[in-house]
Write a protein that holds these residues in place. Structure first.
Motif, PDB file in Angstrom:
ATOM      1  N   TYR A  78       0.822  -1.204   0.000  1.00  0.00           N
ATOM      2  CA  TYR A  78       0.000   0.000   0.000  1.00  0.00           C
ATOM      3  C   TYR A  78       0.861   1.262   0.000  1.00  0.00           C
ATOM      4  O   TYR A  78       1.816   1.382   0.755  1.00  0.00           O
ATOM      5  CB  TYR A  78      -0.908   0.025   1.232  1.00  0.00           C
ATOM      6  N   GLY A  79       0.493   2.176  -0.874  1.00  0.00           N
ATOM      7  CA  GLY A  79       1.134   3.477  -0.905  1.00  0.00           C
ATOM      8  C   GLY A  79       2.518   3.491  -1.520  1.00  0.00           C
ATOM      9  O   GLY A  79       3.152   4.541  -1.603  1.00  0.00           O
ATOM     10  N   PHE A  80       2.991   2.308  -1.970  1.00  0.00           N
ATOM     11  CA  PHE A  80       4.334   2.205  -2.571  1.00  0.00           C
ATOM     12  C   PHE A  80       5.379   2.920  -1.712  1.00  0.00           C
ATOM     13  O   PHE A  80       6.165   3.743  -2.180  1.00  0.00           O
ATOM     14  CB  PHE A  80       4.343   2.780  -3.985  1.00  0.00           C
ATOM     15  N   SER A  81       5.399   2.604  -0.413  1.00  0.00           N
ATOM     16  CA  SER A  81       6.381   3.228   0.472  1.00  0.00           C
ATOM     17  C   SER A  81       7.782   2.686   0.229  1.00  0.00           C
ATOM     18  O   SER A  81       8.768   3.228   0.742  1.00  0.00           O
ATOM     19  CB  SER A  81       5.994   2.997   1.944  1.00  0.00           C
ATOM     20  N   TRP A  82       7.875   1.603  -0.527  1.00  0.00           N
ATOM     21  CA  TRP A  82       9.172   1.056  -0.944  1.00  0.00           C
ATOM     22  C   TRP A  82       9.171   0.917  -2.460  1.00  0.00           C
ATOM     23  O   TRP A  82       8.223   0.379  -3.046  1.00  0.00           O
ATOM     24  CB  TRP A  82       9.423  -0.306  -0.308  1.00  0.00           C
ATOM     25  N   ILE A  83      10.214   1.437  -3.084  1.00  0.00           N
ATOM     26  CA  ILE A  83      10.382   1.349  -4.533  1.00  0.00           C
ATOM     27  C   ILE A  83      11.677   0.590  -4.820  1.00  0.00           C
ATOM     28  O   ILE A  83      12.731   0.891  -4.225  1.00  0.00           O
ATOM     29  CB  ILE A  83      10.448   2.744  -5.187  1.00  0.00           C
ATOM     30  N   ALA A  84      11.609  -0.375  -5.709  1.00  0.00           N
ATOM     31  CA  ALA A  84      12.793  -1.181  -6.017  1.00  0.00           C
ATOM     32  C   ALA A  84      13.835  -0.336  -6.761  1.00  0.00           C
ATOM     33  O   ALA A  84      13.528   0.283  -7.778  1.00  0.00           O
ATOM     34  CB  ALA A  84      12.394  -2.387  -6.867  1.00  0.00           C
ATOM     35  N   ILE A  89       9.898  -5.080   3.430  1.00  0.00           N
ATOM     36  CA  ILE A  89       9.798  -3.979   2.467  1.00  0.00           C
ATOM     37  C   ILE A  89       8.331  -3.638   2.247  1.00  0.00           C
ATOM     38  O   ILE A  89       7.466  -4.502   2.223  1.00  0.00           O
ATOM     39  CB  ILE A  89      10.504  -4.311   1.135  1.00  0.00           C
ATOM     40  N   GLY A  90       8.055  -2.363   2.093  1.00  0.00           N
ATOM     41  CA  GLY A  90       6.672  -1.922   1.967  1.00  0.00           C
ATOM     42  C   GLY A  90       5.978  -1.935   3.314  1.00  0.00           C
ATOM     43  O   GLY A  90       6.559  -2.288   4.342  1.00  0.00           O
ATOM     44  N   ARG A  91       4.725  -1.535   3.285  1.00  0.00           N
ATOM     45  CA  ARG A  91       3.948  -1.473   4.517  1.00  0.00           C
ATOM     46  C   ARG A  91       3.514  -2.862   4.968  1.00  0.00           C
ATOM     47  O   ARG A  91       3.112  -3.693   4.145  1.00  0.00           O
ATOM     48  CB  ARG A  91       2.713  -0.602   4.323  1.00  0.00           C
ATOM     49  N   VAL A  92       3.573  -3.088   6.254  1.00  0.00           N
ATOM     50  CA  VAL A  92       2.966  -4.281   6.832  1.00  0.00           C
ATOM     51  C   VAL A  92       1.455  -4.143   6.687  1.00  0.00           C
ATOM     52  O   VAL A  92       0.866  -3.136   7.093  1.00  0.00           O
ATOM     53  CB  VAL A  92       3.342  -4.431   8.326  1.00  0.00           C
ATOM     54  N   SER A  93       0.825  -5.134   6.080  1.00  0.00           N
ATOM     55  CA  SER A  93      -0.625  -5.099   5.866  1.00  0.00           C
ATOM     56  C   SER A  93      -1.334  -5.861   6.990  1.00  0.00           C
ATOM     57  O   SER A  93      -0.697  -6.401   7.896  1.00  0.00           O
ATOM     58  CB  SER A  93      -0.971  -5.729   4.516  1.00  0.00           C
ATOM     59  N   MET A  94      -2.651  -5.934   6.907  1.00  0.00           N
ATOM     60  CA  MET A  94      -3.416  -6.579   7.963  1.00  0.00           C
ATOM     61  C   MET A  94      -3.031  -8.046   8.137  1.00  0.00           C
ATOM     62  O   MET A  94      -2.864  -8.518   9.266  1.00  0.00           O
ATOM     63  CB  MET A  94      -4.922  -6.462   7.678  1.00  0.00           C
ATOM     64  N   ASN A  95      -2.882  -8.761   7.028  1.00  0.00           N
ATOM     65  CA  ASN A  95      -2.577 -10.194   7.106  1.00  0.00           C
ATOM     66  C   ASN A  95      -1.367 -10.608   6.286  1.00  0.00           C
ATOM     67  O   ASN A  95      -1.103 -11.811   6.147  1.00  0.00           O
ATOM     68  CB  ASN A  95      -3.784 -11.025   6.640  1.00  0.00           C
ATOM     69  N   LEU A  96      -0.646  -9.640   5.725  1.00  0.00           N
ATOM     70  CA  LEU A  96       0.492  -9.964   4.867  1.00  0.00           C
ATOM     71  C   LEU A  96       1.672  -9.038   5.152  1.00  0.00           C
ATOM     72  O   LEU A  96       1.484  -7.854   5.444  1.00  0.00           O
ATOM     73  CB  LEU A  96       0.114  -9.844   3.382  1.00  0.00           C
ATOM     74  N   THR A  97       2.866  -9.596   5.037  1.00  0.00           N
ATOM     75  CA  THR A  97       4.095  -8.816   5.096  1.00  0.00           C
ATOM     76  C   THR A  97       5.003  -9.294   3.973  1.00  0.00           C
ATOM     77  O   THR A  97       5.052 -10.495   3.669  1.00  0.00           O
ATOM     78  CB  THR A  97       4.808  -9.000   6.458  1.00  0.00           C
ATOM     79  N   ILE A  98       5.710  -8.361   3.356  1.00  0.00           N
ATOM     80  CA  ILE A  98       6.580  -8.690   2.214  1.00  0.00           C
ATOM     81  C   ILE A  98       8.033  -8.523   2.633  1.00  0.00           C
ATOM     82  O   ILE A  98       8.392  -7.545   3.303  1.00  0.00           O
ATOM     83  CB  ILE A  98       6.247  -7.802   1.008  1.00  0.00           C
ATOM     84  N   ILE A  99       8.871  -9.469   2.237  1.00  0.00           N
ATOM     85  CA  ILE A  99      10.296  -9.421   2.581  1.00  0.00           C
ATOM     86  C   ILE A  99      11.151  -9.574   1.325  1.00  0.00           C
ATOM     87  O   ILE A  99      10.731 -10.173   0.334  1.00  0.00           O
ATOM     88  CB  ILE A  99      10.676 -10.521   3.601  1.00  0.00           C
ATOM     89  N   ARG A 158       2.859  -2.607  12.702  1.00  0.00           N
ATOM     90  CA  ARG A 158       2.894  -1.852  11.453  1.00  0.00           C
ATOM     91  C   ARG A 158       4.127  -0.957  11.376  1.00  0.00           C
ATOM     92  O   ARG A 158       4.602  -0.634  10.284  1.00  0.00           O
ATOM     93  CB  ARG A 158       1.619  -1.019  11.332  1.00  0.00           C
ATOM     94  N   TYR A 159       4.671  -0.591  12.551  1.00  0.00           N
ATOM     95  CA  TYR A 159       5.859   0.270  12.537  1.00  0.00           C
ATOM     96  C   TYR A 159       7.104  -0.450  12.028  1.00  0.00           C
ATOM     97  O   TYR A 159       8.135   0.192  11.813  1.00  0.00           O
ATOM     98  CB  TYR A 159       6.103   0.886  13.907  1.00  0.00           C
ATOM     99  N   LEU A 160       7.027  -1.761  11.801  1.00  0.00           N
ATOM    100  CA  LEU A 160       8.159  -2.485  11.210  1.00  0.00           C
ATOM    101  C   LEU A 160       8.246  -2.298   9.688  1.00  0.00           C
ATOM    102  O   LEU A 160       9.201  -2.771   9.065  1.00  0.00           O
ATOM    103  CB  LEU A 160       8.067  -3.976  11.530  1.00  0.00           C
ATOM    104  N   SER A 161       7.261  -1.628   9.119  1.00  0.00           N
ATOM    105  CA  SER A 161       7.282  -1.381   7.669  1.00  0.00           C
ATOM    106  C   SER A 161       8.591  -0.737   7.250  1.00  0.00           C
ATOM    107  O   SER A 161       8.993   0.300   7.793  1.00  0.00           O
ATOM    108  CB  SER A 161       6.111  -0.462   7.274  1.00  0.00           C
ATOM    109  N   GLY A 204      11.898  -3.381   9.693  1.00  0.00           N
ATOM    110  CA  GLY A 204      12.022  -4.626  10.453  1.00  0.00           C
ATOM    111  C   GLY A 204      12.608  -5.759   9.633  1.00  0.00           C
ATOM    112  O   GLY A 204      12.862  -5.632   8.429  1.00  0.00           O
ATOM    113  N   TYR A 205      12.809  -6.895  10.319  1.00  0.00           N
ATOM    114  CA  TYR A 205      13.403  -8.074   9.677  1.00  0.00           C
ATOM    115  C   TYR A 205      12.714  -9.351  10.131  1.00  0.00           C
ATOM    116  O   TYR A 205      12.309  -9.481  11.294  1.00  0.00           O
ATOM    117  CB  TYR A 205      14.896  -8.190  10.031  1.00  0.00           C
TER     118      TYR A 205
END
Length: 386
Positions: A279-285, A322-332, A304-307, A310-311
């Motif tokens: 969400y919001g493309f807070s991380w760009i490759a 990377i990117g925002r931590v979502s309600m049920n998903l996180t991307i690494i 959510r502050y680990l967006s 965090g690791y």
């Protein structure tokens, strides 16, 4: 969450663990839990040790921790916040006596009779009057005095009246006095004032109750446990300490965390340079990047502050969120790991305090405390006791 919903969740967790059915696995190290308890009890020579299981056993799992501790001879009492938690423990056939620390509404006081082997904390003069009027079955109570925290507890000037009111009802058995320190780690002067107030409260209690010798006196929790030998008490209420966190000023507790969380990868893809993630493309490759999608977000307990800061870990390799931590998903970012596949496990939270995903390190990032991170772990995650 009401009692019935809580019960359904915990009842479902009774079923045998089948790894193929679960994307998330919260692992409890039962031996380390026992080691932590043994260390605290023996180091401070505590006659009676109470294990605090409020807030889903600090996120570890009320049913799982309750079952482990029910057979632990070094634990005398279990303590919970409310009657719902007490009912859940009894529904899982956990037998140890339970202290209910919080308030029980008047219209369900009668339920305490069915739960059995319950100790209710009296937190106010008004509550004492209600209990004296309404209780018509045997009920043990501990009186909490306010020594300076100014949350729950009666004032010292109300203690004599409170005891007199409770004595009017022959069904009520006064069996203990308790309080709680406000800031044992950072405000020694305040703690000294509270200890003086406690001493006065104990003296009043003993004058009013001649057979106090068999009663329980408890003021200290984990953070203040180093005061144990300096005051009159015979019981300690330990919560965060048994789960492996040293909150004392002295940092002299040889305890280790017992909880870790693992999640299976549910998607792997490559994000092209210049494209965004989440969400919001807070991380760009800034280059072509291989990513993995983990089915664990802020509902499950990943703050959510680990967006973007965090690791998670794959074995001993840190993988940045990377990117925002979502309600049920996180991307690494898994660019540096070869041959990862769908359903391979990554470590979300670690028992290793040196890892970036330990509860202490995660709490530090959010300028909070590990308690807050722990209690936000979803009760729907399968707890597995090792």
């Amino acid at each position: 969450m009401n009692f019935l919903n809580s019960y359904r969740i915990f009842k479902n967790n009774l079923k045998g663990y089948q790894p193929n059915y679960h994307l998330l696995r919260l692992e409890i190290d039962s031996q380390q839990l026992k080691n932590n308890i043994h260390f605290i009890k023996t180091k401070f020579n505590i006659p009676y040790l109470t294990a605090v299981l409020k807030s889903n056993a600090y996120g570890h799992g009320l049913k799982e921790i309750g079952k482990i501790l029910d057979s632990n001879s070094q634990i005398f009492y279990l303590a919970v916040d409310n009657i719902i938690e007490a009912k859940i423990l009894r529904n899982f056939n956990i037998k140890k006596p339970i202290i209910i620390l919080g308030y029980v509404p008047q219209n369900i006081l009668k339920d305490l009779k069915r739960i059995k082997n319950i100790i209710l904390v009296v937190n106010s003069l008004t509550q004492a009057e209600i209990l004296s009027q309404k209780i018509n079955f045997p009920l043990t109570v501990h009186i909490k005095i306010d020594t300076g925290l100014h949350r729950q507890g009666i004032s010292l000037k109300e203690l004599i009246t409170t005891i007199e009111i409770l004595k009017r009802n022959p069904y009520l058995k006064i069996q203990g006095l308790m309080s709680h320190l406000a800031e044992p780690t950072n405000n020694k002067n305040l703690s000294i004032k509270q200890l003086e107030c406690w001493k006065e409260g104990v003296a009043i209690y003993k004058r009013m109750i001649p057979d106090y010798q068999s009663h329980f006196f408890h003021l200290l929790a984990t953070a203040g446990i180093n005061y144990f030998s300096q005051i009159e008490n015979n019981l300690a209420r330990i919560g965060i300490g048994i789960y492996g966190f040293d909150t004392t000023t002295e940092k002299n507790l040889s305890v280790k965390p017992v909880l870790s969380l693992f999640a299976k990868i549910v998607n792997i893809k490559t994000v092209k340079k210049g494209e965004g993630v989440g969400y919001g493309f807070s991380w760009i490759a800034n280059k072509d990047t291989k990513i993995a999608v983990i089915p664990c977000g802020y509902y499950e307990g990943v703050p959510r502050y680990l967006s973007n800061v965090g690791y998670f870990y794959y074995q001993d390799k840190p993988l940045k969120i990377i990117g925002r931590v979502s309600m049920n998903l996180t991307i690494i970012d898994i660019s540096e790991i070869n041959n990862l596949q769908l359903e391979d496990e990554v470590e979300v939270f670690s028992t290793d305090p040196q890892k970036l995903n330990s509860f202490n390190n995660v709490a530090d990032i959010g300028k909070t405390i590990p308690y807050e991170v722990l209690v936000h772990l979803s009760p729907q995650i399968k707890r597995v006791v090792k």
